[in-house]
Design an enzyme around this catalytic site. Structure first.
Site, mmCIF file in Angstrom:
data_model
loop_
_atom_site.group_PDB
_atom_site.id
_atom_site.type_symbol
_atom_site.label_atom_id
_atom_site.label_comp_id
_atom_site.label_asym_id
_atom_site.label_seq_id
_atom_site.Cartn_x
_atom_site.Cartn_y
_atom_site.Cartn_z
ATOM 1 N N SER A 71 -2.820 -37.731 -33.992
ATOM 2 C CA SER A 71 -1.474 -37.874 -34.547
ATOM 3 C C SER A 71 -1.562 -38.114 -36.039
ATOM 4 O O SER A 71 -2.535 -38.700 -36.526
ATOM 5 C CB SER A 71 -0.740 -39.044 -33.866
ATOM 6 O OG SER A 71 0.612 -39.106 -34.298
ATOM 7 N N ASP A 72 -0.567 -37.649 -36.758
ATOM 8 C CA ASP A 72 -0.526 -37.863 -38.199
ATOM 9 C C ASP A 72 0.924 -37.964 -38.643
ATOM 10 O O ASP A 72 1.802 -37.286 -38.097
ATOM 11 C CB ASP A 72 -1.211 -36.723 -38.957
ATOM 12 C CG ASP A 72 -1.390 -37.062 -40.423
ATOM 13 O OD1 ASP A 72 -2.300 -37.859 -40.729
ATOM 14 O OD2 ASP A 72 -0.609 -36.578 -41.255
ATOM 15 N N GLN A 73 1.151 -38.823 -39.620
ATOM 16 C CA GLN A 73 2.514 -38.994 -40.134
ATOM 17 C C GLN A 73 2.534 -38.830 -41.643
ATOM 18 O O GLN A 73 1.685 -39.377 -42.347
ATOM 19 C CB GLN A 73 3.054 -40.379 -39.775
ATOM 20 C CG GLN A 73 4.494 -40.594 -40.204
ATOM 21 C CD GLN A 73 4.993 -41.971 -39.824
ATOM 22 O OE1 GLN A 73 4.743 -42.941 -40.520
ATOM 23 N NE2 GLN A 73 5.698 -42.053 -38.706
ATOM 24 N N ALA A 108 3.408 -35.811 -36.345
ATOM 25 C CA ALA A 108 2.874 -34.705 -35.553
ATOM 26 C C ALA A 108 1.932 -35.259 -34.491
ATOM 27 O O ALA A 108 1.243 -36.259 -34.699
ATOM 28 C CB ALA A 108 2.139 -33.727 -36.452
#
Length: 198
Positions: A71-73, A108
Site C-alpha cells: 500500500s502507498d499513500q 493505493a
C-alpha cells in the site's frame, strides 16, 4: 475450515499494522526496500499506484506461496505531491500550503496472490482543510509531531481538528490501508477473512 496461505504486509508502518490488526488474522510485517521517489512526469495518483505494486512484488519475490499486501499513500495538493515531511519545518510548510484548500489523498492497494496474480484498488479521500494561522499549525505540529505522515495531518488523532470536511469511500483509507477494499482483494486472492466473504 479453509487453511489460509501465509499473509505478509509489505510495510513497516505502524499505522498500517494497527489497521490490519483489526481483521484479527495472522500476518507478518516485512518492510519493502524500494526507492519511493516519484518518476519524472508522474502524477501523485500514478506514484501511489506504482509504489503499492512495487512494494508488494518486492516482498512477494522472496516469499512464494504467500499473499502479500502493498500500500502507498500520496497527498495531492493541486497536482503537487505531498509526502512525509520528516522534519518540523517541512510539516509546518505543508500545512501552511494546505490551509483553506482541498487536498486529495490517494491510497493505493495491491495484493499479490500465491499464484503471482496482482489485484489493485485505489481509494481517494478529499480533505478540506480549515483556514489556519501559523500559530495554530505550529502548536499542532509540536503536539502531534506528524513527521511520518503524508500531508502532516493525522485524522486518527489531533489532526482531525485541522479538517473542515472529509469525503471518502472508506474511513480507514486516510489512515493508510483501505480495509473495505482489502477484505475483498484478500478473499479474491484465496485468503479467508470471514467464511463466505467474496
Amino acid at each position: 475450515m479453509i487453511k489460509n496461505p501465509p499473509l505478509i504486509l509489505a510495510s513497516s508502518s505502524r499505522y498500517r499494522r494497527e489497521l490490519l490488526d483489526r481483521l484479527g488474522i495472522a500476518y507478518e510485517a516485512i518492510a519493502s526496500d524500494i526507492d519511493e521517489s516519484s518518476l519524472d512526469g508522474e502524477t501523485p495518483l500514478q506514484t501511489s499506484q506504482r509504489l503499492a505494486v512495487e512494494k508488494a512484488r518486492f516482498v512477494a519475490k522472496s516469499h512464494p506461496g504467500a499473499v502479500v499486501i502493498g500500500s502507498d499513500q500520496v497527498a495531492d495538493l493541486g497536482g503537487k505531491k505531498l509526502g512525509k515531511p520528516h522534519t518540523r519545518e517541512r510539516a509546518v510548510e505543508q500545512l501552511l500550503a494546505m490551509q483553506g484548500r482541498t487536498v486529495t489523498f490517494y491510497t493505493a492497494l495491491a495484493v499479490i496472490a500465491p499464484d503471482g496474480t496482482a489485484r489493485e484498488r485505489l481509494s481517494a479521500t478529499e480533505v478540506r482543510m480549515r483556514p489556519l494561522s501559523r500559530e495554530t499549525i505550529e502548536a499542532y505540529v509540536d503536539r502531534e509531531k506528524p513527521f511520518d505522515c503524508a500531508g502532516s495531518a493525522k485524522i486518527e488523532s489531533l489532526g482531525i481538528a485541522l479538517m473542515e470536511s472529509v469525503k471518502s469511500d472508506d474511513p480507514t483509507s486516510l489512515i493508510g490501508l483501505p480495509l473495505i477494499a482489502l477484505t475483498t482483494l484478500l478473499a479474491q486472492s484465496g485468503l479467508e477473512v470471514l467464511p463466505g466473504l467474496r
